[in-house]
Design a protein around this motif. Structure first.
Motif, short mmCIF file in Angstrom:
data_model
loop_
_atom_site.label_atom_id
_atom_site.label_comp_id
_atom_site.label_asym_id
_atom_site.label_seq_id
_atom_site.Cartn_x
_atom_site.Cartn_y
_atom_site.Cartn_z
N LEU A 142 0.83 -1.19 0.00
CA LEU A 142 0.00 0.00 0.00
C LEU A 142 0.87 1.25 0.00
O LEU A 142 1.84 1.33 0.76
CB LEU A 142 -0.92 0.03 1.23
N GLU A 143 0.53 2.17 -0.86
CA GLU A 143 1.18 3.48 -0.87
C GLU A 143 0.30 4.41 -0.03
O GLU A 143 -0.79 4.80 -0.46
CB GLU A 143 1.29 4.00 -2.30
N THR A 144 0.75 4.73 1.17
CA THR A 144 -0.10 5.49 2.08
C THR A 144 0.03 6.99 1.84
O THR A 144 1.08 7.48 1.41
CB THR A 144 0.25 5.19 3.55
N MET A 145 -1.04 7.68 2.10
CA MET A 145 -1.04 9.13 1.99
C MET A 145 -2.02 9.71 3.00
O MET A 145 -3.05 9.11 3.32
CB MET A 145 -1.38 9.58 0.56
N ASP A 146 -1.66 10.87 3.55
CA ASP A 146 -2.51 11.57 4.51
C ASP A 146 -3.20 12.73 3.80
O ASP A 146 -2.54 13.54 3.14
CB ASP A 146 -1.68 12.09 5.69
N ILE A 147 -4.51 12.78 3.92
CA ILE A 147 -5.27 13.84 3.28
C ILE A 147 -6.19 14.49 4.31
O ILE A 147 -6.45 13.92 5.38
CB ILE A 147 -6.12 13.31 2.10
N THR A 148 -6.66 15.67 4.01
CA THR A 148 -7.69 16.30 4.83
C THR A 148 -8.87 16.63 3.93
O THR A 148 -8.69 17.13 2.83
CB THR A 148 -7.17 17.60 5.49
N VAL A 149 -10.05 16.28 4.40
CA VAL A 149 -11.26 16.47 3.60
C VAL A 149 -12.34 17.14 4.44
O VAL A 149 -12.37 17.02 5.66
CB VAL A 149 -11.79 15.11 3.07
N SER A 150 -13.23 17.85 3.75
CA SER A 150 -14.28 18.57 4.45
C SER A 150 -15.36 17.64 4.99
O SER A 150 -16.08 17.98 5.93
CB SER A 150 -14.92 19.61 3.51
N SER A 151 -15.49 16.46 4.37
CA SER A 151 -16.45 15.47 4.84
C SER A 151 -15.90 14.10 4.48
O SER A 151 -14.87 13.98 3.81
CB SER A 151 -17.82 15.69 4.21
N LEU A 152 -16.61 13.04 4.89
CA LEU A 152 -16.17 11.68 4.60
C LEU A 152 -16.86 11.11 3.37
O LEU A 152 -16.90 9.90 3.16
CB LEU A 152 -16.44 10.77 5.81
N ARG A 153 -17.37 12.01 2.52
CA ARG A 153 -18.04 11.58 1.30
C ARG A 153 -17.10 10.81 0.37
O ARG A 153 -15.90 11.09 0.30
CB ARG A 153 -18.60 12.80 0.54
N LEU A 154 -17.68 9.85 -0.33
CA LEU A 154 -16.93 9.04 -1.28
C LEU A 154 -16.22 9.89 -2.31
O LEU A 154 -15.02 9.69 -2.58
CB LEU A 154 -17.89 8.06 -1.96
#
Length: 260
Positions: free
Chosen positions: A174-186
């Motif tokens: 797995l190539e991991t990445m950290d993201i920030t999103v406004s919601s948990l929408r698909l």
């Protein structure tokens, strides 16, 4: 089929639901034993759900190794002992003296096998290893592949049929990445995971080319949770590994892992 069973499954899954219920009903009523083709995790879930609805039927599953994603099933009357049953699975070893073999990926092997007219349901997990590839295949098409698979993405290859105890399973990377999103929408998480705009990611989702945990998902607003596996046709797949706390701006911290 019991009334209301369809409401638990997506419309696109009805054909498989009907087929799976026929296997279950025949095992219970006519004492038939059915060995299926390879099932994906969603199909396995559906079959297990239907088996659990029938008091006189049970099933066993085998994909060649403990963590197999794709498995064959044997459905039988509950009085029949399924330990030691032959699931008719072989390993197709694919090797080459050409160094270009090291550049080949999962999709290259899959494409070449399917290019011979083989149905996906006849193929289990495909493992890309240092020496080439170990593909889990149904016994009935093993000899055909051994005789006819001579090239993978312009690389000439050699094949050999091996027993299951010779399988070399590849470690999931797995190539991991950290993201920030406004919601948990698909659509929000998927657009960041694949680094494309939300507008573009919505197209394949609404077209039915997205699966969440192997189930078709056409609603871009569906919320994801930890452990969900998302696959979008032509883009690969990723897993939601962790959902953390909120940032100071109220955005969700999410760790995803792209399958490579």
């Amino acid at each position: 089929m019991k009334p209301g069973i369809y409401e638990h499954f997506h419309q696109d899954e009805r054909e498989f639901v009907d087929r799976a219920w026929e296997w279950v009903a025949n095992a219970g009523q006519y004492h038939e034993v059915k060995l299926t083709d390879f099932l994906d995790p969603r199909q396995r879930f559906i079959l297990e759900t239907l088996v659990n609805r029938h008091p006189d039927v049970h099933a066993a599953f085998e994909g060649g190794y403990a963590d197999a994603e794709r498995v064959r099933a044997i459905i039988a009357p509950d009085y029949r002992e399924l330990d030691g049953e032959d699931f008719k699975i072989k390993v197709l070893s694919i090797t080459s003296g050409d160094q270009k073999l090291l550049e080949l990926e999962h999709g290259d092997y899959m494409g070449s096998i399917l290019g011979l007219g083989i149905k996906r349901s006849k193929i289990g997990d495909i493992h890309v290893i240092e020496s080439g590839c170990h593909a889990v295949v149904s016994e009935e098409i093993g000899s055909f592949l051994n005789l006819n698979l001579s090239q993978v993405h312009r690389v000439h290859v050699m094949t050999e049929l091996l027993p299951m105890d010779k399988l070399q399973a590849a470690e999931t990377k797995l190539e991991t990445m950290d993201i920030t999103v406004s919601s948990l929408r698909l659509d929000g998480i998927a657009s960041d995971a694949h680094r494309i705009s939300r507008t573009k990611i919505v197209v394949p989702i609404k077209a039915g080319r997205c699966r969440v945990n192997w189930k078709v998902e056409e609603d871009p607003s569906t919320n994801l949770k930890e452990g969900d596996v998302v696959s979008i046709q032509g883009m690969g797949r990723f897993a939601v590994l962790e959902i953390g706390g909120l940032t100071k701006k109220g955005r969700y911290r999410v760790k995803v892992g792209k399958y490579v």
